[in-house]
Each structure stands twice: as C-alpha cells, then as structure tokens.
Design a protein around this motif. Structure first.
Motif, PDB file in Angstrom:
ATOM      1  N   LYS A   1      -2.559  -4.227   0.365  1.00 22.09           N
ATOM      2  CA  LYS A   1      -1.467  -4.846  -0.387  1.00 22.09           C
ATOM      3  C   LYS A   1      -1.674  -4.666  -1.889  1.00 22.09           C
ATOM      4  N   LYS A   2      -2.929  -4.758  -2.329  1.00 20.58           N
ATOM      5  CA  LYS A   2      -3.219  -4.609  -3.753  1.00 20.58           C
ATOM      6  C   LYS A   2      -2.858  -3.198  -4.237  1.00 20.58           C
ATOM      7  N   GLN A   3      -3.220  -2.196  -3.456  1.00 19.41           N
ATOM      8  CA  GLN A   3      -2.901  -0.823  -3.840  1.00 19.41           C
ATOM      9  C   GLN A   3      -1.402  -0.556  -3.759  1.00 19.41           C
ATOM     10  N   ALA A   4      -0.761  -1.100  -2.726  1.00 25.72           N
ATOM     11  CA  ALA A   4       0.663  -0.834  -2.525  1.00 25.72           C
ATOM     12  C   ALA A   4       1.532  -1.588  -3.528  1.00 25.72           C
ATOM     13  N   GLY A   5       1.110  -2.802  -3.891  1.00 23.50           N
ATOM     14  CA  GLY A   5       1.846  -3.557  -4.899  1.00 23.50           C
ATOM     15  C   GLY A   5       2.651  -4.723  -4.362  1.00 23.50           C
ATOM     16  N   SER A   6       2.954  -4.730  -3.075  1.00 23.14           N
ATOM     17  CA  SER A   6       3.732  -5.819  -2.489  1.00 23.14           C
ATOM     18  C   SER A   6       3.584  -5.785  -0.975  1.00 23.14           C
ATOM     19  N   ASP A   7       4.004  -6.879  -0.326  1.00 20.13           N
ATOM     20  CA  ASP A   7       3.973  -6.931   1.135  1.00 20.13           C
ATOM     21  C   ASP A   7       4.819  -5.814   1.731  1.00 20.13           C
TER      22      ASP A   7
ATOM     23  N   PHE B   1      -3.929  10.200  18.015  1.00 16.32           N
ATOM     24  CA  PHE B   1      -5.128   9.440  17.672  1.00 16.32           C
ATOM     25  C   PHE B   1      -4.846   8.605  16.418  1.00 16.32           C
ATOM     26  N   LEU B   2      -4.947   7.283  16.556  1.00 20.51           N
ATOM     27  CA  LEU B   2      -4.562   6.348  15.500  1.00 20.51           C
ATOM     28  C   LEU B   2      -5.755   5.553  14.998  1.00 20.51           C
ATOM     29  N   LEU B   3      -5.987   5.595  13.687  1.00 17.25           N
ATOM     30  CA  LEU B   3      -7.004   4.740  13.076  1.00 17.25           C
ATOM     31  C   LEU B   3      -6.361   3.399  12.751  1.00 17.25           C
ATOM     32  N   SER B   4      -6.886   2.333  13.348  1.00 17.75           N
ATOM     33  CA  SER B   4      -6.341   0.997  13.140  1.00 17.75           C
ATOM     34  C   SER B   4      -7.428   0.114  12.521  1.00 17.75           C
ATOM     35  N   SER B   5      -7.551  -1.103  12.981  1.00 22.91           N
ATOM     36  CA  SER B   5      -8.542  -2.025  12.437  1.00 22.91           C
ATOM     37  C   SER B   5      -9.015  -2.981  13.520  1.00 22.91           C
ATOM     38  N   MET B   6     -10.257  -3.384  13.411  1.00 26.03           N
ATOM     39  CA  MET B   6     -10.843  -4.308  14.380  1.00 26.03           C
ATOM     40  C   MET B   6     -10.062  -5.620  14.461  1.00 26.03           C
ATOM     41  N   ASN B   7      -9.474  -6.021  13.349  1.00 24.45           N
ATOM     42  CA  ASN B   7      -8.811  -7.319  13.293  1.00 24.45           C
ATOM     43  C   ASN B   7      -7.312  -7.252  13.576  1.00 24.45           C
ATOM     44  N   ALA B   8      -6.833  -6.152  14.138  1.00 25.44           N
ATOM     45  CA  ALA B   8      -5.414  -6.050  14.467  1.00 25.44           C
ATOM     46  C   ALA B   8      -5.016  -7.182  15.409  1.00 25.44           C
ATOM     47  N   ASP B   9      -4.042  -7.983  14.976  1.00 23.42           N
ATOM     48  CA  ASP B   9      -3.657  -9.159  15.766  1.00 23.42           C
ATOM     49  C   ASP B   9      -2.256  -9.590  15.328  1.00 23.42           C
ATOM     50  N   SER B  10      -1.306  -9.507  16.240  1.00 22.30           N
ATOM     51  CA  SER B  10       0.077  -9.836  15.904  1.00 22.30           C
ATOM     52  C   SER B  10       0.271 -11.314  15.577  1.00 22.30           C
ATOM     53  N   ASP B  11      -0.697 -12.160  15.962  1.00 23.94           N
ATOM     54  CA  ASP B  11      -0.594 -13.598  15.689  1.00 23.94           C
ATOM     55  C   ASP B  11      -1.435 -14.041  14.492  1.00 23.94           C
ATOM     56  N   SER B  12      -2.040 -13.083  13.809  1.00 24.85           N
ATOM     57  CA  SER B  12      -2.902 -13.418  12.680  1.00 24.85           C
ATOM     58  C   SER B  12      -2.092 -14.002  11.523  1.00 24.85           C
ATOM     59  N   ARG B  13      -2.735 -14.870  10.740  1.00 17.55           N
ATOM     60  CA  ARG B  13      -2.062 -15.392   9.547  1.00 17.55           C
ATOM     61  C   ARG B  13      -2.168 -14.414   8.379  1.00 17.55           C
ATOM     62  N   PHE B  14      -2.933 -13.335   8.578  1.00 19.93           N
ATOM     63  CA  PHE B  14      -3.104 -12.335   7.532  1.00 19.93           C
ATOM     64  C   PHE B  14      -2.161 -11.156   7.750  1.00 19.93           C
ATOM     65  N   LEU B  15      -1.442 -10.796   6.710  1.00 20.74           N
ATOM     66  CA  LEU B  15      -0.475  -9.703   6.796  1.00 20.74           C
ATOM     67  C   LEU B  15      -1.125  -8.412   7.265  1.00 20.74           C
ATOM     68  N   TYR B  16      -2.284  -8.077   6.721  1.00 14.13           N
ATOM     69  CA  TYR B  16      -2.969  -6.831   7.054  1.00 14.13           C
ATOM     70  C   TYR B  16      -3.178  -6.719   8.565  1.00 14.13           C
TER      71      TYR B  16
ATOM     72  N   THR C   1       1.883  -1.867  14.174  1.00 16.70           N
ATOM     73  CA  THR C   1       1.832  -0.404  14.185  1.00 16.70           C
ATOM     74  C   THR C   1       1.326   0.093  15.528  1.00 16.70           C
ATOM     75  N   GLU C   2       0.266  -0.508  16.022  1.00 20.34           N
ATOM     76  CA  GLU C   2      -0.250  -0.142  17.352  1.00 20.34           C
ATOM     77  C   GLU C   2       0.838  -0.280  18.409  1.00 20.34           C
ATOM     78  N   GLN C   3       1.515  -1.416  18.407  1.00 18.73           N
ATOM     79  CA  GLN C   3       2.520  -1.698  19.437  1.00 18.73           C
ATOM     80  C   GLN C   3       3.694  -0.723  19.354  1.00 18.73           C
ATOM     81  N   SER C   4       4.120  -0.406  18.128  1.00 13.27           N
ATOM     82  CA  SER C   4       5.240   0.515  17.956  1.00 13.27           C
ATOM     83  C   SER C   4       4.895   1.903  18.476  1.00 13.27           C
ATOM     84  N   ILE C   5       3.670   2.337  18.257  1.00 13.38           N
ATOM     85  CA  ILE C   5       3.255   3.677  18.694  1.00 13.38           C
ATOM     86  C   ILE C   5       2.980   3.692  20.194  1.00 13.38           C
ATOM     87  N   ILE C   6       2.427   2.622  20.729  1.00 12.71           N
ATOM     88  CA  ILE C   6       2.241   2.535  22.181  1.00 12.71           C
ATOM     89  C   ILE C   6       3.584   2.692  22.892  1.00 12.71           C
TER      90      ILE C   6
END
Length: 233
Positions: free
Chosen positions: A78-84, A111-126, A133-138
């Motif tokens: 988010k910091k690099q991109a500038g906004s949500d 082959f998709l590089l994702s993140s260990m903390n990928a969670d659709s219910d997380s309170r964190f945007l990342y 992204t995982e779900q859309s590609i699946i």
C-alpha cells in the motif's frame, strides 16, 4: 518439444531470481516488465510495459500459447502503491488480468506467488487482497494452478523499510530459530528455486502421463518450501 514460459513481476524480490532459474530450464522465456530483469541471457525475450493497464495489448504480441507455462510474482505494498485502490489494482486486478489472458490462450499451467497470510477474513487489506487474488485465479480453472505462500521474504528490496527492519532483526536471532517453524522467514532465492523446481517436476511427470489430467490446484505453504530447499550449513 520446445519449452516456453512467460513471467510478470520479473524485477521484484522473488521475480529477479525466478527468471534466472527459469532461463536454465526453458528454451524461451518471455518477460513482461517495466524494466529489463537483472539476469539476461539468449533465451529471454523482453517486452517493456510502461502501464499494466496495457497488458492485454502487450500480451497479444508475445506469442504465448498452450505450450507455455505462466508465472506471476507481481506485487506491491500500500505504501508503494499510494492508496488502497492502487494496491488492489496491482495485486489483484493486474494479476487476474494476466491469468485471464493466459487462460484465453489455453495455457494449462499457472504459477502464482501469494503470501502465507492470505485470508479473505483478515482485518488487514494486504492479506484480504492476496486471498481474493487466489480465489479469482482458482475460478478460471487452469489445468494446473500452483499457489506459493511464503512467509517474510529475505533479500534486498528497495522501498519496503518495515520489511528491511524485520529482516535485520531476524538475522540477529535466526541461529536460535528452527526452520521447522511455519512462520520462519525464507529467502527470495529459495522461493524462486522452489517455483522453478515445481514447474520442472510437473513437466517431467507430464511426459509419462497418458491420460488427461484433471483440473488441480496446489497450495504450497512456507513450511514445505523451507523443507524442500533446505541445505546443510
């Protein structure tokens, strides 16, 4: 058969190592990026893109087809991109657009590089965006989709001060921490190596397969990548 791969996110922390690894096992390596990758050899075909909103236009000229394996390491913060919204556009929209373009070309392996903390219910945007992204590609139904979920990535990465601080702190305590712990950080080079190894293993297995393979999604967690790339100190 000539082996071909296409990569986006080739200049990132994992991507820069991945293109080096893939260039050793593919006859042709197509790289779409804003700037040339650090490692360049004769098998690479570099296509510069100034704006990923134009990805479809660039993709149409690269010659990807059913024999091509597709890899994405594209991502930001988010910091690099500038906004949500800008962060979501890179991590979700551009990756999903790339996946759809690949699927339209009947590419089977993605082959998709994702993140260990990928969670659709997380309170964190990342974490939420990674899961979306995982779900859309699946949902696109690739013959073989492999999702890699590393923990904190170790390596030099410009523009991510919090990760740099975390890495420095980890180096001080790493001798005391076992790699068997799921949250153990992993070097970007090891992740790239595992991605390349996975693609090559699928290729070798396919050579001896006579029946049509069912649609299959594999999620590779951090602990597995650590175990499979461990070397003696």
């Amino acid at each position: 058969m000539q082996r071909k791969a296409i990569v986006i996110g080739a200049t990132g922390l994992v991507g820069q190592h991945l293109v080096n690894q893939l260039s050793e096992i593919y006859d042709t390596l197509i790289v779409i990026a804003r700037r040339p990758p650090r490692y360049i050899n004769a098998c690479m075909r570099f296509y510069q893109i100034n704006d990923f909103d134009n990805l479809a236009e660039v993709f149409a000229s690269v010659g990807a087809d059913q024999t091509t394996d597709a890899f994405t390491c594209l991502g930001t913060t988010k910091k690099q991109a500038g906004s949500d919204e800008a962060f979501r556009k890179v991590d979700h929209d551009h990756n999903v657009t790339f996946a759809k373009l690949c699927r339209d070309k009947k590419i089977e392996n993605f082959f998709l590089l994702s993140s260990m903390n990928a969670d659709s219910d997380s309170r964190f945007l990342y974490n939420r965006v990674k899961a979306e992204t995982e779900q859309s590609i699946i949902a696109l139904g690739f013959t073989r989709l492999v999702i890699f979920r590393p923990s904190l990535l170790l390596g030099k990465h410009k523009g991510r001060p919090l990760e740099s601080i975390s890495q420095k702190a980890f180096k001080l305590i790493s001798p005391l921490i076992s790699e068997s712990l799921p949250l153990h950080p992993i070097s970007a080079k090891r992740v790239a190596s595992f991605m390349a190894m996975t693609a090559h293993d699928i290729y070798e297995r396919r050579k001896y397969r006579t029946e049509t393979a069912p649609t299959n999604t594999d999620i590779i967690e951090n602990k597995q990548m650590l175990a499979m790339t461990r070397v003696k100190r």
